[in-house]
Write a protein that holds these residues in place. Sequence first.
Motif: not given
Length: 258
Positions: A136-147, A219-223
């Motif tokens: 998040l601090a890096a600022g890149s659009p990010t998706v954290l997903t999986g089981d 789940h999908f977590l989005l920045s």
Amino acid sequence: MKIATYNVNGVNGHLPVLLRWLNETTPDVVCLQELKAPQEKFPEEAMQAAGYNAIWHGQKSWNGVAILSRNLAIKEIRRALPGNKEDTHSRYIEAIINGITIGCLYLPNGNPAPGPKFDYKLRWLECFTLHAAELLAAGSPTVLTGDYNIIPVEQDVYKPERWVEDALFRPEVRAAFKTLLAQGWTDAIRKLYPNDKVYTYWDYFRNAYSRDAGLRIDHFLLSPNLSNRLTGAGVNGNVRGWEKTSDHAPVWITLSDD
């Protein structure tokens, strides 16, 4: 851009199901978990024949994660969580695709709890939460997903009273997931379906799928800089009903162009 996650529960054993689903739904990016295959046994040729490039981190018998991409270049960033060098499990891989950082994870199950496996799950979660904050601090659009192997709230499980002592639903892991969201991540499914029953996993036993006795643990977590680009999300629950299939169903989101 359509991104999907799928705990395939054995990439070779369930390869026909995976290929059928890829052909029918054609996601642009796919995150796979629980490959149950060593590095050299990943079916790269089959993925290429289906139109997908792949990076993967395999492991014999258990674990394993991969990222597939259709017509988009993959720039691998890492295949383990930083600060977790002693972890020998293949549970995380990260890449940049089309300007988006994508982290694919297979979080430990943690059962039986309490015990060493649950302690390992909490340590892994702590390390993952620290890395999520750095992303998040890096600022890149990010998706954290999986089981994630986490049932966030009672709404996400059939008969929650039966899961109180399970490592997927214990207060410690639910609190950790809440802490993760508090960093600024958006739970994509709940943003679009705040009040709906949404399951992503049905046990093989006790006719769980036919009774719709499921859990939401994928789940999908989005920045924040991706949350406003979310245009759709869902679960391909029908795939769980196919023959010789995984006990998970694929989950997907769609993002608008920047």
